[in-house]
Each structure stands twice: as structure tokens, then as C-alpha cells.
Scaffold this motif. Sequence first.
Motif, PDB file in Angstrom:
ATOM      1  N   GLY A 120     -70.150  62.210  65.669  1.00  0.00           N
ATOM      2  CA  GLY A 120     -69.223  62.787  66.632  1.00  0.00           C
ATOM      3  C   GLY A 120     -68.559  64.004  66.034  1.00  0.00           C
ATOM      4  N   GLY A 140     -60.164  59.752  62.166  1.00  0.00           N
ATOM      5  CA  GLY A 140     -60.991  58.597  62.502  1.00  0.00           C
ATOM      6  C   GLY A 140     -60.986  57.484  61.482  1.00  0.00           C
ATOM      7  N   HIS A 152     -59.080  63.390  65.989  1.00  0.00           N
ATOM      8  CA  HIS A 152     -60.398  63.981  66.237  1.00  0.00           C
ATOM      9  C   HIS A 152     -60.285  65.369  66.864  1.00  0.00           C
ATOM     10  CE1 HIS A 152     -61.065  59.593  66.118  1.00  0.00           C
ATOM     11  NE2 HIS A 152     -62.270  59.876  65.660  1.00  0.00           N
ATOM     12  N   LEU A 165     -65.157  57.013  66.057  1.00  0.00           N
ATOM     13  CA  LEU A 165     -65.470  58.247  66.767  1.00  0.00           C
ATOM     14  C   LEU A 165     -64.710  58.265  68.097  1.00  0.00           C
ATOM     15  CD1 LEU A 165     -69.327  58.359  66.140  1.00  0.00           C
ATOM     16  CD2 LEU A 165     -67.559  59.662  64.925  1.00  0.00           C
ATOM     17  N   TRP A 170     -69.210  61.782  71.209  1.00  0.00           N
ATOM     18  CA  TRP A 170     -69.824  60.854  70.258  1.00  0.00           C
ATOM     19  C   TRP A 170     -71.283  60.645  70.611  1.00  0.00           C
ATOM     20  CZ3 TRP A 170     -67.827  55.121  70.961  1.00  0.00           C
ATOM     21  CH2 TRP A 170     -67.746  54.789  72.319  1.00  0.00           C
ATOM     22  N   GLU A 196     -63.710  53.124  72.349  1.00  0.00           N
ATOM     23  CA  GLU A 196     -64.386  53.759  71.215  1.00  0.00           C
ATOM     24  C   GLU A 196     -64.087  53.013  69.913  1.00  0.00           C
ATOM     25  OE1 GLU A 196     -61.906  55.296  73.035  1.00  0.00           O
ATOM     26  OE2 GLU A 196     -62.351  57.427  73.262  1.00  0.00           O
ATOM     27  N   SER A 200     -67.096  51.497  67.825  1.00  0.00           N
ATOM     28  CA  SER A 200     -67.303  52.089  66.500  1.00  0.00           C
ATOM     29  C   SER A 200     -67.206  51.043  65.399  1.00  0.00           C
ATOM     30  CB  SER A 200     -66.273  53.194  66.256  1.00  0.00           C
ATOM     31  OG  SER A 200     -66.444  54.282  67.132  1.00  0.00           O
ATOM     32  N   LEU A 210     -70.943  56.268  60.253  1.00  0.00           N
ATOM     33  CA  LEU A 210     -70.468  57.106  61.340  1.00  0.00           C
ATOM     34  C   LEU A 210     -69.962  58.405  60.736  1.00  0.00           C
ATOM     35  CD1 LEU A 210     -68.445  54.554  63.531  1.00  0.00           C
ATOM     36  CD2 LEU A 210     -70.877  55.139  63.668  1.00  0.00           C
ATOM     37  N   TYR A 212     -68.202  62.232  61.205  1.00  0.00           N
ATOM     38  CA  TYR A 212     -67.416  63.171  61.994  1.00  0.00           C
ATOM     39  C   TYR A 212     -67.634  64.564  61.427  1.00  0.00           C
ATOM     40  CZ  TYR A 212     -63.345  65.713  63.803  1.00  0.00           C
ATOM     41  OH  TYR A 212     -62.521  66.649  64.408  1.00  0.00           O
TER      42      TYR A 212
END
Length: 326
Positions: A120, A140, A152, A165, A170, A196, A200, A210, A212
Motif C-alpha cells: 500500500g 501503519g 498513511h 495498510l 492497498w 483494514e 491486515s 506488508l 508501505y
Amino acid sequence: MQTETRFPVTVIVPTYRRPDRLVHCLAALTRQTLPPSQVVVTVRPEDTRSADAAQAFAEALPLDIVAVTVPGVVAAINRGIDHARGAVVAITDDDAAPHPDWLERIEAWYHADDRIGGVGGRDHVFHDGVPETGAARDVGRLQWFGRVIGNHHIGTGPARDVDVLKGANWSFRRSAIGDLRLNTRLRGTGAQVQNELDFSLRMRRRGWRLVYDPNVAVDHFPSTRHDIDRRGEAGFHPQAKENAAFNDTLALMAHFGPANRAVFAAWALLVGTSEFPGLVQGLRLALLRRDRHAAAKLRATLRGRVAGFRDGKTDRREKDGRETAA
């Protein structure tokens, strides 16, 4: 950006009664440097204006308009995932406009490491045409006692692994999703906030990374929600706050082990945050910030927390029975 075989990318856009914004979103998808292999727009049957707005892009995009009869974004995204054919599934809001290199940057990340299950990035938030300002390196992240750090929309610096995310921007590897779907136990009939967080954390429990990346960007124009959660102080609704607190609690209770659950429960009830106040934050809102909704926010949050503590124990047992490390 790279020479490997491209992963086909499905984009899911859940929409409800925001046809003008939907047009901007779909127009942005036509300008992608890496064209999507499929665009799934989920539409409620009564929302004919949104269906018509999407249909106008039938020649410009590989479009599937999918009807969803159950209210709420959870059902809409789950319906979209069921119809997704791409090796990568990217999801954005109907009031967001992805930058032209959005899909190209997303797709490139999945070549970088087979352990990456989700990617994301930043959603540049605009209010009446004016962008929010700010910069944050901490994005996050779930702290051990239960506080979730978002940021974010103002994330800067290099790409980094995160715990959570954001739903406006995402994506996931289709093989990482597997049979996983957004949690239908989350409360709400529209936004179903914290979906989310729950999804997540379940991906993280399966062992997936994950990522970012602030350069994976969309412009986000937060629009009217057609439910009791209207965003902001002017739209405060006790039931919406209770629902959000319940969803937050349900996700964290399912994720934490016994010791962290006990710490989280104590912190949430006694301290909390300005968004989900416990006793200390409730007093701060009332005495220092002069928030006229302070008492109502505290009561609604505590109701949601207590219900989430109760249901979270059951939810964790069910999830632990289903989920294994990827």
C-alpha cells in the motif's frame, strides 16, 4: 520499471451513491502506465447512477460491474475478491484517484520478494481542493499495548514493512489472500471502519510481509458516507463510534496473545486515545479540548470495547482454527 513477466492486476472499486467521484477514479485508471487486466466495480442494485457512470468506461477499461446486495464495504470488497482474476488485487476507494504509476509501482513490489503479501501507500488527502500537510516516518504500526499508529496519508521516507495498510490504497498478492475475506462480523452498514486493521493483521498472522511505499500514491477526496458514520465532529454519532470501537477491539483481541490482550484491555479502558477514549482521554477531551461530545464518545467507546472484548475471544478461537502460516 523492470523486465520480469508482468503480474496481471485486478483493481476493485467498491462504490455507493458517489457517481461523480467514481468517474474521476475510473478516469485515473485509464491513465495507468501499467494498465489493469481487470477492473471490478461493485454496485448496489438500487444505485443505478453509479452503475451508469461505471458503464461509460466499458470500452476504456476491462470492466466488470458486479452487483452486491448486502450493505457495507466489507461485503462489497469480498464480492470483488470473489470475482478477481488477477495475480495481484489492488483496492481503492471510489473517492480516490490513483496516480498514473500506481499499478506499475504496486506490481513491481511483488517481484521483489515472494514473502510480500500486501503493498500500500500514501493517500494524499484533499479537503475542498486543499491538501492536508504533514510528514511522518512512523506509519501503519501496531504497538504492543494496542495503540494503532496510522499516518498513511502523511507518510514520508523510504518504503518500510508495516502492520496495517489503509483501505483507500492497498493491494494483495492473490495467492496470499487465498480463502481469506474481510471479517463479516465487523459492525456497520456502510464504511465498517477498521476493516483494514482486521484484514491486515490476519495477513500478518499468516506470515506475509506488508509494505508501505509513499510513492505508491493516490489522491483522496473524502466524500459523504451514506450511513451514520459521517466523518468529523459535525457528524458525530454515538452508534458509529460504538461500532468503530467494537471493530477495533475485535481485530486486536483476535490478534494478541493472552498477556497482550490483558494489557490492551487495561490500557483501552483506562487511557485510550482521542479517537477511542478511555477514562484519561475522556477527561482530557472534556477539560482540555472542551469537546462537547466528550462524555458521549467515552460512553460509546466503552460500550464498543466491552462488546469487542467479549466477542473477540470467540473470534480468535475461530480464526486460530482456520489460519495457518503461509
